[in-house]
Design a protein around this motif. Structure first.
Motif, short mmCIF file in Angstrom:
data_model
loop_
_atom_site.label_atom_id
_atom_site.label_comp_id
_atom_site.label_asym_id
_atom_site.label_seq_id
_atom_site.Cartn_x
_atom_site.Cartn_y
_atom_site.Cartn_z
N UNK A 1 0.88 -1.28 0.08
CA UNK A 1 0.21 -0.07 -0.10
C UNK A 1 0.85 1.26 0.09
N UNK A 2 0.73 2.34 -1.05
CA UNK A 2 1.71 3.33 -1.14
C UNK A 2 0.83 4.27 -1.97
N UNK A 3 1.23 5.53 -1.58
CA UNK A 3 1.03 6.78 -2.57
C UNK A 3 1.90 7.36 -3.21
N UNK A 4 3.29 6.87 -2.83
CA UNK A 4 4.59 7.21 -3.53
C UNK A 4 5.42 5.96 -3.95
N UNK A 5 4.91 5.54 -4.92
CA UNK A 5 5.60 4.34 -5.44
C UNK A 5 6.94 4.94 -6.28
N UNK A 6 7.82 3.91 -6.20
CA UNK A 6 8.91 4.26 -6.74
C UNK A 6 9.04 4.82 -8.41
N UNK A 7 8.08 4.27 -9.29
CA UNK A 7 8.00 4.49 -10.57
C UNK A 7 6.36 4.50 -10.78
N UNK A 8 6.13 5.05 -11.79
CA UNK A 8 4.47 4.77 -12.37
C UNK A 8 4.16 3.58 -12.52
N UNK B 1 13.49 -9.40 -2.04
CA UNK B 1 13.30 -10.39 -0.85
C UNK B 1 13.79 -11.74 -1.47
N UNK B 2 14.10 -11.82 -2.86
CA UNK B 2 14.11 -13.16 -3.47
C UNK B 2 12.77 -14.26 -3.56
N UNK B 3 11.74 -13.58 -3.70
CA UNK B 3 10.69 -14.26 -3.97
C UNK B 3 10.32 -14.33 -5.32
N UNK B 4 10.14 -15.58 -6.03
CA UNK B 4 9.95 -15.71 -7.39
C UNK B 4 8.72 -16.34 -7.65
N UNK B 5 7.62 -16.51 -6.79
CA UNK B 5 6.53 -17.18 -7.16
C UNK B 5 5.38 -16.48 -6.55
N UNK B 6 3.98 -16.55 -6.94
CA UNK B 6 3.00 -15.90 -6.46
C UNK B 6 2.66 -14.43 -7.04
N UNK B 7 1.83 -13.73 -6.28
CA UNK B 7 1.36 -12.55 -7.11
C UNK B 7 1.95 -11.18 -6.03
N UNK B 8 2.13 -10.16 -6.77
CA UNK B 8 2.76 -8.90 -6.27
C UNK B 8 2.23 -7.73 -6.97
N UNK B 9 1.58 -7.01 -5.98
CA UNK B 9 0.90 -5.71 -6.62
C UNK B 9 0.63 -4.59 -5.49
N UNK B 10 0.50 -3.34 -6.10
CA UNK B 10 0.24 -2.11 -5.12
C UNK B 10 -1.08 -2.07 -4.95
N UNK B 11 -1.38 -1.33 -3.88
CA UNK B 11 -2.81 -0.78 -3.81
C UNK B 11 -2.61 0.53 -3.11
N UNK B 12 -3.51 1.55 -3.87
CA UNK B 12 -3.50 2.91 -3.62
C UNK B 12 -5.01 3.37 -3.02
#
Length: 336
Positions: A86-93, A105-116
């Motif tokens: 959860x972030x309003x100030x992501x590194x990039x668009x 973290x060295x994680x290579x499976x599953x899902x990863x996404x942002x929430x705004x």
């Protein structure tokens, strides 16, 4: 809302946080901003804030908090299959900051996404992860609130620039089978986990708290703009309402709560909400004087502090709540 028919419940296994090394007091701000320590404390309760160093990005703060949460929970990168930041100030668009954390973290499976959802972001992310776990789609989730909010402040607007800081907090969630048996047998164990979550938004409040930029509208990052009096009024009303909603959904009273961990926006908002709900001030976790408003990071930062210092204990009823730009607001009730 949560999924009451699910055979799983989301348990919080551990938490962690990170604050940038640089500490900025009100006195230091007063050297460059038309303000004073007395003016800031009277209106917000804030005495200091942390600011990210040059080159220190939101993903760096998020990763540091994540590592501490993983260590606290006793999980490794191989255990994680869902990461939500959860972030309003992501590194990039784009891409999502969560994918940078995933790689770090060295994680290579599953899902990863942002929430705004701005200051409500962590509660929104926690509810999202909870529903994924209850649905059986993922097993172990890392939920992070992280901000470098000072990067989007107008340092000539003393009404906003003195209120915010940078930081990150994280929790590890695990999908576990619900306990079976009669309520009289180990009832607190059966109930431990996220009991319910409650999310709201009202886009008519857009102009009360927003950033005057964006890739689509202006092609710029923009700066924070806020109508403080109106935000205060909505915050006390909406937060008190969603806390009552969470309590009613679980057949509880405010007196049943052991702790409220609120979004650390302003001491006056915290006090006003507690009064409206008739909740004793000593049950409210308050860090705003030291952290300022860290947006999506404020709830997990306060949560981690209360867990680490021993205030929050297994079996405690803990309610997290927040309101942010949008307007968005929400609450999450947990038996620790």
């Amino acid at each position: 809302m949560t999924l009451p028919s699910s055979p799983f419940i989301s348990r919080i296994l551990g938490c962690g946080s990170y604050l940038p090394e640089r500490l900025v007091t009100n006195q230091e701000l007063a050297e460059t901003v038309d303000t004073s320590d007395e003016w800031i404390v009277e209106r917000s309760g804030i005495r200091q804030r942390h600011m990210a160093a040059e080159g220190e990005n939101t993903s760096d703060l998020a990763t540091a908090a994540a590592r501490k949460a993983m260590a606290h929970a006793g999980v490794t990168a191989d255990d994680l299959d869902l990461i939500i930041v959860a972030t309003t100030t992501p590194d990039s668009t784009f891409p999502a900051t969560a994918t940078k954390v995933q790689a770090a973290l060295g994680v290579s499976r599953g899902a990863a996404f942002d929430v705004q959802a701005v200051c409500s972001g962590f509660v929104y992310a926690l509810a999202t992860a909870d529903n994924f776990l209850r649905a059986g789609q993922h097993k172990t989730a890392l939920v992070i609130g992280a901000e470098t909010f000072t990067r989007i402040l107008d340092w000539e607007d003393r009404g906003t620039c003195v209120l915010f800081g940078d930081g990150a907090g994280a929790v590890i969630l695990s999908a576990e089978p619900k306990a079976s048996g009669s309520p009289s047998v180990s009832e607190s164990y059966q109930q431990r986990g996220i009991l319910s979550s409650h999310l709201h938004a009202d886009g008519r409040g857009h102009d009360l708290l927003y950033v005057d930029g964006g890739p689509s509208s202006t092609g710029t990052v923009g700066k924070v703009r806020m109508q403080g009096r109106e935000v205060f009024r909505h915050a006390v009303t909406n937060l008190a309402g969603v806390v009552k909603e969470a309590l009613d959904a679980n057949g509880l009273q405010a007196s049943d709560l052991d702790w409220i961990v609120p979004h650390q926006a302003n001491k006056r908002i915290l006090d006003g909400t507690a009064r409206k709900l008739k909740i004793a001030p000593e049950k409210v976790v308050v860090t705003v004087e030291r952290h300022a408003n860290t947006s999506a990071a404020s709830v997990p930062l306060a949560l981690d502090e209360a867990v680490r210092d021993g205030r929050i204990q297994p079996g405690h009823l803990v309610l997290m709540e927040a309101m942010g730009g949008g307007l968005t607001w929400g609450a999450c009730l947990v038996r620790w």
